[in-house]
Design a protein around this motif. Structure first.
Motif, PDB file in Angstrom:
ATOM      1  N   GLN A 607       0.845  -1.196   0.000  1.00 13.31           N
ATOM      2  CA  GLN A 607       0.000   0.000   0.000  1.00 13.31           C
ATOM      3  C   GLN A 607       0.875   1.238   0.000  1.00 13.31           C
ATOM      4  N   LEU A 608       0.353   2.300  -0.620  1.00 19.33           N
ATOM      5  CA  LEU A 608       1.038   3.586  -0.638  1.00 19.33           C
ATOM      6  C   LEU A 608       0.663   4.405   0.590  1.00 19.33           C
ATOM      7  N   VAL A 609       1.568   5.275   0.975  1.00 28.25           N
ATOM      8  CA  VAL A 609       1.262   6.187   2.077  1.00 28.25           C
ATOM      9  C   VAL A 609       0.222   7.198   1.609  1.00 28.25           C
ATOM     10  N   ASN A 610      -0.562   7.706   2.560  1.00 26.05           N
ATOM     11  CA  ASN A 610      -1.530   8.761   2.252  1.00 26.05           C
ATOM     12  C   ASN A 610      -1.331   9.989   3.127  1.00 26.05           C
ATOM     13  N   ASN A 611      -0.263   9.952   3.934  1.00 28.88           N
ATOM     14  CA  ASN A 611       0.099  11.051   4.835  1.00 28.88           C
ATOM     15  C   ASN A 611      -0.945  11.280   5.924  1.00 28.88           C
ATOM     16  N   LYS A 612      -1.813  10.270   6.139  1.00 29.79           N
ATOM     17  CA  LYS A 612      -2.810  10.351   7.221  1.00 29.79           C
ATOM     18  C   LYS A 612      -2.663   9.121   8.104  1.00 29.79           C
ATOM     19  N   ASP A 613      -3.512   8.108   7.865  1.00 29.80           N
ATOM     20  CA  ASP A 613      -3.380   6.893   8.662  1.00 29.80           C
ATOM     21  C   ASP A 613      -2.187   6.050   8.244  1.00 29.80           C
ATOM     22  N   ILE A 614      -1.673   6.279   7.032  1.00 27.16           N
ATOM     23  CA  ILE A 614      -0.423   5.631   6.610  1.00 27.16           C
ATOM     24  C   ILE A 614       0.557   6.746   6.237  1.00 27.16           C
ATOM     25  N   PRO A 615       1.350   7.217   7.191  1.00 32.67           N
ATOM     26  CA  PRO A 615       2.260   8.344   6.915  1.00 32.67           C
ATOM     27  C   PRO A 615       3.535   7.888   6.215  1.00 32.67           C
ATOM     28  N   ILE A 616       4.304   8.859   5.755  1.00 36.95           N
ATOM     29  CA  ILE A 616       5.624   8.567   5.203  1.00 36.95           C
ATOM     30  C   ILE A 616       6.524   8.080   6.334  1.00 36.95           C
ATOM     31  N   ALA A 617       7.127   6.928   6.153  1.00 34.57           N
ATOM     32  CA  ALA A 617       8.065   6.409   7.147  1.00 34.57           C
ATOM     33  C   ALA A 617       9.395   7.140   7.011  1.00 34.57           C
ATOM     34  N   LYS A 618       9.941   7.573   8.141  1.00 32.65           N
ATOM     35  CA  LYS A 618      11.202   8.310   8.143  1.00 32.65           C
ATOM     36  C   LYS A 618      12.161   7.662   9.136  1.00 32.65           C
ATOM     37  N   SER A 619      13.382   7.471   8.701  1.00 32.62           N
ATOM     38  CA  SER A 619      14.377   6.850   9.571  1.00 32.62           C
ATOM     39  C   SER A 619      15.553   7.786   9.810  1.00 32.62           C
ATOM     40  N   LYS A 620      16.107   7.658  10.999  1.00 29.99           N
ATOM     41  CA  LYS A 620      17.351   8.332  11.359  1.00 29.99           C
ATOM     42  C   LYS A 620      18.261   7.259  11.951  1.00 29.99           C
ATOM     43  N   GLN A 621      19.465   7.169  11.417  1.00 29.75           N
ATOM     44  CA  GLN A 621      20.349   6.105  11.849  1.00 29.75           C
ATOM     45  C   GLN A 621      21.778   6.621  11.959  1.00 29.75           C
ATOM     46  N   ALA A 622      22.463   6.178  13.001  1.00 27.28           N
ATOM     47  CA  ALA A 622      23.866   6.526  13.195  1.00 27.28           C
ATOM     48  C   ALA A 622      24.606   5.301  13.703  1.00 27.28           C
ATOM     49  N   SER A 623      25.841   5.144  13.274  1.00 30.26           N
ATOM     50  CA  SER A 623      26.665   4.045  13.762  1.00 30.26           C
ATOM     51  C   SER A 623      28.111   4.505  13.859  1.00 30.26           C
ATOM     52  N   PHE A 624      28.813   3.923  14.820  1.00 31.46           N
ATOM     53  CA  PHE A 624      30.207   4.278  15.061  1.00 31.46           C
ATOM     54  C   PHE A 624      30.943   3.010  15.447  1.00 31.46           C
ATOM     55  N   GLY A 625      32.132   2.806  14.877  1.00 23.44           N
ATOM     56  CA  GLY A 625      32.821   1.566  15.182  1.00 23.44           C
ATOM     57  C   GLY A 625      34.304   1.621  14.918  1.00 23.44           C
ATOM     58  N   PHE A 626      34.957   0.517  15.280  1.00 27.86           N
ATOM     59  CA  PHE A 626      36.391   0.355  15.087  1.00 27.86           C
ATOM     60  C   PHE A 626      36.654  -0.913  14.293  1.00 27.86           C
ATOM     61  N   GLU A 627      37.749  -0.889  13.518  1.00 27.53           N
ATOM     62  CA  GLU A 627      38.150  -2.040  12.725  1.00 27.53           C
ATOM     63  C   GLU A 627      39.615  -2.356  12.974  1.00 27.53           C
ATOM     64  N   PHE A 628      39.912  -3.647  12.964  1.00 29.31           N
ATOM     65  CA  PHE A 628      41.289  -4.119  13.048  1.00 29.31           C
ATOM     66  C   PHE A 628      41.516  -5.087  11.902  1.00 29.31           C
ATOM     67  N   ASN A 629      42.592  -4.873  11.159  1.00 29.68           N
ATOM     68  CA  ASN A 629      42.882  -5.709   9.989  1.00 29.68           C
ATOM     69  C   ASN A 629      44.393  -5.898   9.885  1.00 29.68           C
ATOM     70  N   ASP A 630      44.838  -7.116  10.197  1.00 33.28           N
ATOM     71  CA  ASP A 630      46.268  -7.390  10.129  1.00 33.28           C
ATOM     72  C   ASP A 630      46.492  -8.891  10.031  1.00 33.28           C
ATOM     73  N   ASN A 631      47.415  -9.276   9.142  1.00 32.30           N
ATOM     74  CA  ASN A 631      47.806 -10.674   9.011  1.00 32.30           C
ATOM     75  C   ASN A 631      46.599 -11.585   8.821  1.00 32.30           C
ATOM     76  N   ASN A 632      45.645 -11.130   7.985  1.00 31.42           N
ATOM     77  CA  ASN A 632      44.424 -11.879   7.674  1.00 31.42           C
ATOM     78  C   ASN A 632      43.485 -12.044   8.876  1.00 31.42           C
ATOM     79  N   TRP A 633      43.692 -11.253   9.919  1.00 25.74           N
ATOM     80  CA  TRP A 633      42.732 -11.162  11.017  1.00 25.74           C
ATOM     81  C   TRP A 633      41.882  -9.910  10.792  1.00 25.74           C
TER      82      TRP A 633
END
Length: 842
Positions: A607-633
C-alpha cells in the motif's frame, strides 16, 4: 629444455596494457622468423596461432643457425627442431611453468592487495599485502584472469608470459568506469564476499566459495551470516536488518526496483544467483543517490562487459533447474539470457517436501492435514534477458528484462462422493524492464541515465463449490522511474555526484465476493521527485562521503531533506574508526491483513502512504565503530542507533490485542555488532555476535512501549570453511539466537466476546519469549573439469543437521469447540533438509 621457476616469469600482457618493464626493443616472433628465413635460407613450419602473441628481443646477427635455434628455445615456450639443413619445425611444449608478479593500480600506482588471480583450470590465489602473487605448475595454454573490484579484468594466455627474467614483473590494472569504492577486505568469511571502504558488503557470485548449508550463492541467504541481518521466521522474504521489517529493504536488480524477493513464498531467493554477478548490501551511510528502504539496500547487478566468446552454464538441484548463456553477436553487441524452473512438475524430492511443509504449515493449504482429500500443484520460474551494446568507447547502452512467478493450484474433494468441494489458485508475479545509457563526455565528466518499469501482482481465487461462493483478491504495484546521474572526477582523490530522480508509483488493492456480493477496490498514485548531490574523498588513510538529498512529494506538497555521511579514518596500518549516518524515507509499506488473506499463504499487501493513517516512514540512523585488519585477522566492532517513525500497526503482524487496531508509531533499535574473522589460503573461520534492543512506541496503545516482534536481543553466528584439497572444500557453521517475543492469553480469561464473535484476550504484548533458536548447517563442494573450457561443480548441503525442533512463531486462536478456551499455534522452522546441486559452466 628444462623449465623452472627461476628463469621463466610473467613479462607482459597481450595488448600491452597492464604490463610494466616491457622492453621497447622487443620484436614480434613472426617478424623474427621471416628475417631468419632470409638470413639462413631456411623454412620454418608452424601453426600461426602458436606464435602470433609472442615478442622477444631479436637474436644477434653474429650467431650461427644452431646458436640461433638454441637462443629461441631458451626464450620462448616453443620447441624449435631442425629436420635437416633447410627445414625447421616449431611446436608447442607440453610443459608447465611457474609465474609471479606484482599487481598495481594503473592510475595511483597503489598495490592492489587482495586482487584475484584465477586460471581456467580452477587454480586461484590472492595477491598479498604488497600486491605480489605466485602460481606454480601452470600449463602453457592456461588462460589467466587477474581481477580486482573497481578495475578492469585482464585475461591472457600463459604463452604470452613466457620469458627469461630475474624479477617478477609489475602488472597494472586500469580502473573501471564503474564508480565503486576500493575493497577493504578482499576475502570476507568466504571467497566472493568482500568488504569495501564505505562499509558495504559485496557478494561476487562468480567467485563465491562456500557457506554452511548453501549449495548456491543465494544472495538473500548468504547475507544472513553478517551481523545485524536476521530472518526472524527463516524466510528470505522476511529479511530483518537492524530490527526492520522486510518491506523496509530497498531491492534493486540492475537499477530496477523489485517488490518481490522470494520463490517458494520466501524460502529461496527469486533472483538467479548464477546470472547475478555482484550484490552490494548497505546497512547505513547510503549514497544520496538512493532513497526508499529505511532499513537497508540490496543492490544486485548482472554482467556489464561484452565478452569475446560464448559462455554460459546449466545446473540442477533438488528444487529447480536453470540455464544461462552470454552470446556476443559482434565486438560491441551481446545478449545474455537465463531461465530457471522448479522441478516439482516431474518429481517431489525430500528437499521440496520439507520446503512445502514449511511454507504452507499455517495456511488453508495445510501440508500436514491428512483428514482432507486434497490435491495441490505448486511451481515457480524466473527468466532474464539483457542486451549490451557499446556504441563506441564513450557510450554504452544496456537494456534489461526480468520476470518472477510463483503459481499454486489447490483443490479439495468430498470424501463421500469424491466431488470437488473447493478450488483455489494463487499467482504471484513481478516483472521489470529497464534501460541504461552511460556516456563518458570527457576524461573527467560522465553521465548515466536510467529508466525502468516494474509491476508486481498477486492474485488469488477461492471457489467454494457447495455455496457457489467465489472470493477473489488482488494486489498490484506499478512503478516507473527515471534517474539522471552526473559524475565529475575532480582529481584522483575527489569525485562529485549530482542527479535528479522521478518516480511514479501506483498501487491497487481489490477484494470481491460473489455470494453475498461484495466489492472493494482502492487505488492510489504517488509522484516523487528528488535532487541530490554528494562529494567523495579518498586519499591515503582517509575516506569521506557527504551527501544531501531533497525529496518532493507532489501529492502532499511536502519536502524532505535527507543528509548522508560516511567517514572512515585509519589510525595506523591495523586500526581504523568509522562513522556512518543517514536520514531516509519510504512511501510504500506492506499491510498485513487477516490470517486468511490470499489463502493464508501470502498475508501482505503493498500500500502507498496517504500522509494520514499511513504516513511517510522516516528513519534516522547513526553508527560508530572500530576495525582491526592485520595478518588476515579482521575484527569489527560497531555500535548503532536507529529510529524509524511513521510505521503502522497494521504492517507489523501483531498477534495481540492490537491485531485489529489502526495506529501510527515508531520503533527504536540500538545495539552492538561484533565480528572476528581469520582467513588463509585454505580456510576461513568467523564468529559474529549482535546485541540489539528493539522496542515499539505507539502513543495510543496501553502500554505504549513494548518489545518489537523481531526483538532478538542476542544473536550468534559462527562458521568455518576449509579447502581439503585444491578442488574439494567443506563448510560447517551454526546460528543461535534467543527466541522471538510472543503474547499469551490472560490466564483464566482467555477469550472475550464482541457481539456474536469471540476473540483471544491477550495479556501484556510481547512479554514472553520462545525457546532459543539453534541450527547447524554443513556444505561440501567439488570442482572438476571436463576440458579446459568446460568446468563442473558438485555441491551438497544440509540445513539443520541435528533436526532441531525450532519454533519460530507462536500465536493463539479461539477453540471452535469451546469458545472460552484458546488453541496454541506453533510455526516451526525447517527440519533436517538436504540439497544437492550440479553445475556445468563453459
Amino acid at each position: 629444455m628444462k623449465f623452472n621457476k627461476w628463469i621463466f616469469y610473467l613479462v607482459f600482457f597481450v595488448g600491452s596494457i597492464g604490463t610494466a618493464q616491457t622492453s621497447s626493443n622487443k620484436t614480434p616472433l613472426t617478424t623474427i622468423i621471416k628475417t631468419l628465413e632470409q638470413q639462413f635460407n631456411i623454412k620454418f613450419s608452424y601453426a600461426v596461432e602458436d606464435i602470433t602473441a609472442i615478442s622477444i628481443e631479436k637474436p644477434s646477427n653474429a650467431l650461427n643457425l644452431q646458436q640461433t635455434i638454441d637462443y629461441l628455445n631458451a626464450k620462448v615456450p616453443l620447441n624449435f627442431k631442425a629436420l635437416d639443413s633447410r627445414y625447421i619445425t616449431i611446436s608447442r611444449l607440453d610443459k608447465t611453468i611457474s609465474i609471479c608478479g606484482f599487481i598495481l593500480a594503473a592510475d595511483s600506482k597503489n598495490t592492489l592487495s587482495g586482487a584475484t588471480i584465477r586460471t581456467n583450470n580452477s587454480k586461484v590465489t590472492i595477491a598479498s599485502k604488497n600486491g605480489s602473487f605466485n602460481l606454480e605448475n601452470i600449463p602453457l595454454e592456461t588462460i589467466i584472469s587477474i581481477s580486482y573490484l573497481g578495475f578492469e579484468t585482464k585475461e591472457i594466455r600463459a604463452t604470452a608470459f613466457f620469458a627469461a627474467a630475474k624479477d617478477c614483473p609489475t602488472i597494472y590494472l586500469k580502473p573501471s568506469k564503474e564508480e565503486l569504492n576500493p575493497v577493504l577486505i578482499p576475502v570476507f568469511l568466504t571467497s566472493g564476499l568482500q568488504k569495501t571502504t564505505d562499509g558495504s558488503t559485496v557478494l561476487n557470485t562468480k567467485k563465491f566459495g562456500i557457506l554452511p548449508g548453501l549449495t548456491e550463492p543465494d544472495v538473500l541467504q548468504s547475507i544472513q551470516v553478517l551481523p545485524g541481518i536476521e530472518s526472524a521466521n527463516e524466510s528470505v522474504a522476511n529479511i530483518n536488518v537492524r530490527g526492520g521489517t522486510n518491506d523496509q529493504n530497498l531491492m534493486l536488480w540492475d537499477n530496477i526496483k523489485m517488490y518481490h524477493s522470494g520463490h517458494f513464498f520466501g524460502l529461496i531467493s527469486a533472483y538467479n544467483p548464477n546470472l547475478t554477478n555482484k550484490i552490494v548490501v548497505t546497512k547505513n551511510g547510503t549514497s544520496a543517490e538512493f532513497s526508499d528502504g529505511v532499513s537497508s539496500m540490496i543492490n544486485m547487478s548482472t554482467n556489464n562487459e561484452i565478452k569475446s566468446s560464448v559462455s554460459g552454464g546449466a545446473g540442477i538441484n533438488l528444487i529447480s533447474g536453470d540455464v544461462f548463456v552470454q552470446i556476443p553477436l559482434a565486438k560491441n553487441l551481446e545478449i545474455d539470457l537465463s531461465a530457471r524452473h522448479s522441478i516439482t512438475d516431474f518429481v517431489n524430492t525430500p528437499t521440496y517436501t520439507n520446503y512445502y511443509k514449511k511454507s504452507f504449515q499455517d495456511t488453508e493449504i495445510n501440508a500436514d492435514n491428512t483428514t482432507k482429500n486434497s490435491n495441490s500443484d505448486f511451481y515457480f520460474y524466473d527468466y532474464t534477458a539483457k542486451i549490451l551494446y557499446d556504441l563506441n568507447e564513450k557510450h554504452q547502452f544496456r537494456a534489461n528484462l526480468i520476470g518472477i512467478t510463483n503459481e499454486l493450484n489447490y483443490s479439495e474433494n468430498n470424501n463421500s462422493d469424491d466431488t470437488k468441494s473447493k478450488s483455489s489458485a494463487l499467482s504471484q508475479k513481478n516483472i521489470g524492464f529497464g534501460g541504461n545509457w552511460k556516456a563518458q563526455w570527457t576524461p573527467k565528466l560522465s553521465t548515466q541515465l536510467n529508466s525502468y518499469f516494474s509491476r508486481y501482482n498477486i492474485d488469488s481465487r477461492d471457489h467454494r463449490v457447495a455455496t457457489d461462493q467465489l472470493l477473489t483478491e488482488a494486489n498490484e504495484v506499478i512503478e516507473t522511474a527515471t534517474k539522471l546521474n552526473l559524475h565529475y572526477v575532480f582529481n584522483e582523490h575527489i569525485r562529485l555526484l549530482s542527479g535528479y530522480q522521478l518516480n511514479e508509483t501506483g498501487m491497487l488493492n481489490q477484494t470481491r465476493v460473489s455470494a453475498p456480493f461484495y466489492s472493494s477496490t482502492k487505488k492510489n498514485v504517488l509522484l516523487n521527485q528528488a535532487l541530490y548531490a554528494e562529494t567523495e574523498y579518498n586519499k591515503n588513510k582517509t575516506y569521506f562521503r557527504l551527501g544531501l538529498r531533497l525529496n518532493y512529494f507532489q501529492k502532499f506538497q511536502k519536502f524532505l531533506f535527507e543528509p548522508r555521511i560516511n567517514f572512515r579514518q585509519e589510525l595506523s596500518n591495523q586500526f581504523a574508526f568509522k562513522l556512518e549516518g543517514e536520514f531516509k524515507n519510504q512511501t510504500s509499506t506492506q499491510i498485513i491483513d487477516f490470517e486468511d488473506d490470499f489463502l493464508g499463504v501470502e498475508k501482505r499487501r503493498w500500500q502507498l502512504v496517504n500522509n494520514k493513517d499511513i504516513p511517510i516512514a522516516k528513519s534516522k540512523q547513526a553508527s560508530f565503530g572500530f576495525e582491526f585488519n592485520d595478518n588476515n585477522w579482521n575484527i569489527d566492532l560497531t555500535g548503532f542507533y536507529k529510529l524509524v517513525d511513521g510505521i503502522t500497526a497494521s504492517n507489523q503482524g501483531f498477534y495481540n490485542n492490537f491485531q485489529y487496531k489502526n495506529a501510527n508509531g515508531s520503533y527504536t533499535d540500538k545495539g552492538i555488532e561484533f565480528l572476528i574473522n581469520k582467513t588463509s589460503k585454505k580456510h576461513s573461520a568467523w564468529l559474529s555476535y549482535t546485541f540489539s534492543q528493539n522496542n515499539y512506541h505507539f502513543e495510543s496503545f496501553i502500554p505504549s512501549s513494548f518489545p518489537n516482534n523481531v526483538d532478538i536481543r542476542h544473536s550468534v553466528n559462527m562458521g568455518w570453511n576449509y579447502a581439503i584439497l585444491e578442488n574439494l572444500k567443506m563448510a560447517i557453521g551454526g546460528s543461535w539466537h534467543n527466541g522471538l517475543p510472543y503474547t499469551k492469553p490472560v490466564a483464566g480469561n482467555e477469550t472475550v466476546q464482541n457481539g456474536n464473535r469471540y476473540f483471544v484476550n491477550y495479556d501484556t504484548p510481547n512479554s514472553q519469549n520462545l525457546d532459543h533458536f539453534l541450527r547447524i548447517d554443513a556444505s561440501f563442494s567439488y570442482n572438476f573439469n571436463f576440458s579446459s573450457a568446460v568446468k563442473a561443480i558438485l555441491r551438497a548441503g544440509v540445513i539443520n543437521i541435528t533436526n532441531q525442533n525450532n519454533i519460530i512463531n507462536r500465536y493463539y486462536k479461539v477453540d471452535p469447540n469451546d469458545t472460552s478456551k484458546t488453541i496454541q499455534v506453533n510455526n516451526k522452522s525447517l527440519g533436517l533438509t538436504p540439497n544437492v546441486s550440479f553445475r556445468v559452466n563453459f
